[in-house]
Design an enzyme around this catalytic site. Structure first.
Site, PDB file in Angstrom:
ATOM      1  CE  LYS A 150      -1.809   1.582   4.021  1.00  0.00           C
ATOM      2  NZ  LYS A 150      -1.543   2.999   4.312  1.00  0.00           N
ATOM      3  CG  ASN A 151       2.163   2.700   3.533  1.00  0.00           C
ATOM      4  OD1 ASN A 151       1.014   3.005   3.191  1.00  0.00           O
ATOM      5  ND2 ASN A 151       2.498   2.478   4.789  1.00  0.00           N
ATOM      6  NE  ARG A 187      -2.128  11.904   8.050  1.00  0.00           N
ATOM      7  CZ  ARG A 187      -2.254  13.225   8.121  1.00  0.00           C
ATOM      8  NH1 ARG A 187      -3.434  13.740   8.261  1.00  0.00           N
ATOM      9  NH2 ARG A 187      -1.220  14.014   8.039  1.00  0.00           N
ATOM     10  CB  CYS A 207      -5.382  10.543  11.399  1.00  0.00           C
ATOM     11  SG  CYS A 207      -3.903   9.709  11.918  1.00  0.00           S
ATOM     12  NE  ARG A 241       0.350  10.399  10.396  1.00  0.00           N
ATOM     13  CZ  ARG A 241      -0.261   9.410   9.747  1.00  0.00           C
ATOM     14  NH1 ARG A 241      -1.387   8.945  10.219  1.00  0.00           N
ATOM     15  NH2 ARG A 241       0.228   8.922   8.628  1.00  0.00           N
ATOM     16  CG  ASP A 261       2.993   1.366   9.623  1.00  0.00           C
ATOM     17  OD1 ASP A 261       3.215   1.628   8.429  1.00  0.00           O
ATOM     18  OD2 ASP A 261       2.664   2.236  10.465  1.00  0.00           O
ATOM     19  NE  ARG A 267      -7.531   4.435   5.218  1.00  0.00           N
ATOM     20  CZ  ARG A 267      -7.038   5.559   5.720  1.00  0.00           C
ATOM     21  NH1 ARG A 267      -7.482   6.023   6.868  1.00  0.00           N
ATOM     22  NH2 ARG A 267      -6.093   6.216   5.094  1.00  0.00           N
TER      23      ARG A 267
HETATM   24  C1  EPZ Z   1       3.959   6.984   6.569  1.00  0.00           C
HETATM   25  O1  EPZ Z   1       3.139   7.987   7.134  1.00  0.00           O
HETATM   26  C2  EPZ Z   1       3.062   5.770   6.382  1.00  0.00           C
HETATM   27  N1  EPZ Z   1       1.969   6.089   5.463  1.00  0.00           N
HETATM   28  C3  EPZ Z   1       2.507   5.344   7.744  1.00  0.00           C
HETATM   29  O2  EPZ Z   1       1.753   4.156   7.539  1.00  0.00           O
HETATM   30  C4  EPZ Z   1       3.680   5.030   8.662  1.00  0.00           C
HETATM   31  O3  EPZ Z   1       3.180   4.696   9.940  1.00  0.00           O
HETATM   32  C5  EPZ Z   1       4.598   6.250   8.768  1.00  0.00           C
HETATM   33  O4  EPZ Z   1       5.029   6.644   7.446  1.00  0.00           O
HETATM   34  C6  EPZ Z   1       5.842   5.969   9.595  1.00  0.00           C
HETATM   35  O5  EPZ Z   1       6.543   4.896   9.059  1.00  0.00           O
HETATM   36  C7  EPZ Z   1       2.221   6.086   4.131  1.00  0.00           C
HETATM   37  O6  EPZ Z   1       3.332   5.838   3.692  1.00  0.00           O
HETATM   38  C8  EPZ Z   1       1.063   6.397   3.237  1.00  0.00           C
HETATM   39  P1  EPZ Z   1       5.890  10.301   8.742  1.00  0.00           P
HETATM   40  P2  EPZ Z   1       3.695   9.509   7.190  1.00  0.00           P
HETATM   41  O7  EPZ Z   1       5.807  11.583   8.001  1.00  0.00           O
HETATM   42  O8  EPZ Z   1       4.599   9.756   6.063  1.00  0.00           O
HETATM   43  C9  EPZ Z   1       6.298  13.668  12.023  1.00  0.00           C
HETATM   44  C10 EPZ Z   1      -0.067   2.722   7.765  1.00  0.00           C
HETATM   45  O9  EPZ Z   1      -0.513   2.148   8.759  1.00  0.00           O
HETATM   46  N2  EPZ Z   1       6.181  14.645  10.925  1.00  0.00           N
HETATM   47  O10 EPZ Z   1       7.022   9.383   8.453  1.00  0.00           O
HETATM   48  O11 EPZ Z   1       2.514  10.395   7.384  1.00  0.00           O
HETATM   49  C11 EPZ Z   1       5.013  12.886  12.264  1.00  0.00           C
HETATM   50  O12 EPZ Z   1       4.139  13.600  13.112  1.00  0.00           O
HETATM   51  C12 EPZ Z   1       0.352   4.168   7.853  1.00  0.00           C
HETATM   52  O13 EPZ Z   1       0.126   2.181   6.643  1.00  0.00           O
HETATM   53  C13 EPZ Z   1       6.307  16.000  11.196  1.00  0.00           C
HETATM   54  O14 EPZ Z   1       6.493  16.394  12.350  1.00  0.00           O
HETATM   55  O15 EPZ Z   1       4.533   9.486   8.529  1.00  0.00           O
HETATM   56  C14 EPZ Z   1       5.512  11.621  12.909  1.00  0.00           C
HETATM   57  O16 EPZ Z   1       5.703  11.866  14.288  1.00  0.00           O
HETATM   58  C15 EPZ Z   1       0.027   4.761   9.202  1.00  0.00           C
HETATM   59  N3  EPZ Z   1       6.206  16.898  10.174  1.00  0.00           N
HETATM   60  C16 EPZ Z   1       6.889  11.406  12.258  1.00  0.00           C
HETATM   61  O17 EPZ Z   1       7.233  12.652  11.667  1.00  0.00           O
HETATM   62  C17 EPZ Z   1       6.001  16.496   8.873  1.00  0.00           C
HETATM   63  O18 EPZ Z   1       5.939  17.358   7.978  1.00  0.00           O
HETATM   64  C18 EPZ Z   1       6.890  10.348  11.168  1.00  0.00           C
HETATM   65  O19 EPZ Z   1       5.810  10.613  10.303  1.00  0.00           O
HETATM   66  C19 EPZ Z   1       5.863  15.112   8.613  1.00  0.00           C
HETATM   67  C20 EPZ Z   1       5.972  14.214   9.646  1.00  0.00           C
END
Ligand code: EPZ
Length: 419
Positions: free
Chosen positions: A22-23, A93, A117, A122, A306, A398
């Protein structure tokens, strides 16, 4: 809303194939916006989030086709709008992933702010920081991110926090920018490498994907390509935990063992015998009760957030006390409350869960709260005594392709009931 009715049963046994990731599929579908030619994909999973992404592209005017199972073709030549509406973004998202490609290819994008969420706020501040560094003018108006750029310029961008979709958005913005872009402290997930491989097949010039520093030489245009999406390591890891929690033996096929190193180590610590081949992983729990494992979630190649909920479910049945620390998201223990309803012994202290294993849990009505929490509830229910009803399984749809069929083929007694 659909529910799952699950009867606890004995060890799961047999073979199950991983679906496409998916990701990886979500950013790669958005990469179709970077070219006027056709992008053809295979091994695209049949998931609600993929359907949402196809709708998002189609409402922009992208010609989207699904010529067969797992196949996807998209041509963005004739897009009519660069707007991602709230109605779609609020359900997924990852819609934010159209921002970078639209800005790079069309010089304009309007993407509804995703909003929070269940698992956390996020924010997308790092996405916007990087695009501004590349020369984009960005304003936040009426709940929308409004971005413009004549042509993005290469820049050196440092991510204060490792962000998966942030890295993906900036990578897609950089491939058509003027000059060189360096992404520092970039995410290293296998899905980033898959996106980079697809972009390279389209003519992009990228080095370092999969490491913390990605270097991109911008080009004027990208062309169409054919790309096969990598296997889903989180879906696959979930089935491996299903084998361990039911003390059974399962072979996961069409997977990449190298993408599951941290998960395999933890399964071995739980007492499973794990064997691997080129595209398969065999987990044999040999009818033994799992040992408690301690883990803390980290960016790849650390233990994946995850898979945290699934291992909390496993620890609920283990023969000791396991501590689970969630360092990526601020609210990713929602499954704990539901597991307590099944009789689990879990104490939450800040971002740490202390799980004291029980020989058996008892089925009860529970509610899914987010994608991976739902998976954890399914795993706990299969190993429990009696019947569990899981509400709001749209969360699980999803990210898991036909999960009840796949688990059913391994011996689980799981039925989807419509309201
Ligand atoms: C991706 O989400 C995945 N989704 C998530 O999978 C996964 O849990 C996550 O990466 C972490 O591995 C997809 O790839 C579609 P991040 P993402 O930006 O990119 C902070 C699932 O279950 N952050 O890596 O949204 C954020 O708050 C989903 O398949 C900022 O502060 O996660 C978090 O604490 C859930 N500012 C950390 O970074 C930003 O601009 C990591 O988030 C962006 C992120």
């Amino acid at each position: 809303m659909d529910k799952f009715l699950i009867e606890g049963n004995g060890p799961l046994t047999g073979e199950v194939a991983a679906s496409g990731a998916k990701n990886a599929a979500l950013p790669i579908l958005c990469a179709s916006l970077l070219t006027d030619d056709e992008l053809r994909l295979s091994n695209v999973p049949d998931l609600h989030d993929v359907v949402t992404t196809k709708k998002l592209l189609a409402q922009m005017g992208v010609a989207v086709a699904s010529p067969g199972p797992g196949l996807f073709a998209a041509t963005a030549r004739g897009i009519t709008t660069c707007v991602a509406p709230y109605e779609l973004v609020k359900t997924m998202r990852a819609s934010i992933l159209v921002l970078g490609p639209l800005l790079a290819k069309r010089g304009h994008a309007e993407v509804s702010l995703p909003g929070g969420c269940a698992i956390g706020a996020r924010p997308v501040d790092l996405h916007l920081m990087g695009l501004k560094a590349m020369g984009a003018e960005i304003t936040l108006e009426d709940g929308f991110i409004k971005a413009r750029a004549t042509r993005l310029k290469g820049a050196r961008i440092y991510f204060d926090t490792v962000t998966v979709t942030g890295t993906e958005n900036l990578l897609m913005a950089a491939v058509l920018a003027d000059g060189e872009t360096v992404l520092e402290n970039a995410a290293r997930e296998p899905e980033i490498v898959d996106l980079a491989n697809c972009l390279t097949a389209m003519g992009a010039k990228i080095s370092g994907a999969g490491t913390g520093t990605i270097v991109v030489q911008g080009v004027r245009d990208l062309h169409g390509a054919d790309h096969r999406v990598i296997p889903d390591r989180i879906e696959g890891g979930t089935f491996l935990v299903a084998a361990a929690i039911t003390r059974g033996r399962v072979r996961l096929t069409k997977t990449d063992p190298n993408a599951l190193d941290a998960v395999i180590v933890k399964l071995q610590q739980a007492g499973a015998k794990v064997a691997t081949g080129a595209d398969w992983i065999d987990v044999d729990m040999r009818h033994q009760r799992p040992h408690s494992v301690n883990l803390h979630t980290m960016a790849h190649p650390g233990f994946p957030t995850d898979m945290q909920a699934q291992f909390m479910a496993l620890d609920c049945y283990a023969d000791g006390v396991g501590t689970i620390r969630e360092t990526i998201f601020e609210n990713r223990f929602m499954h704990a409350q539901e597991l307590l309803r099944l009789g689990a012994d879990i104490r939450i202290e800040g971002n740490t869960a202390i799980v004291t294993g029980r020989e058996k849990l008892k089925g009860a009505p529970v509610m899914a709260t987010d994608l991976r929490a739902s998976a954890a509830l399914v795993l706990a229910a299969i190993a429990a005594e009696g019947t569990t009803k899981i509400d709001r399984v749209y969360h699980i749809d999803r990210g898991y392709e036909h999960i009840e069929e796949k688990l059913g083929a391994l011996g689980a007694r799981i039925a989807r009931v419509k309201d």
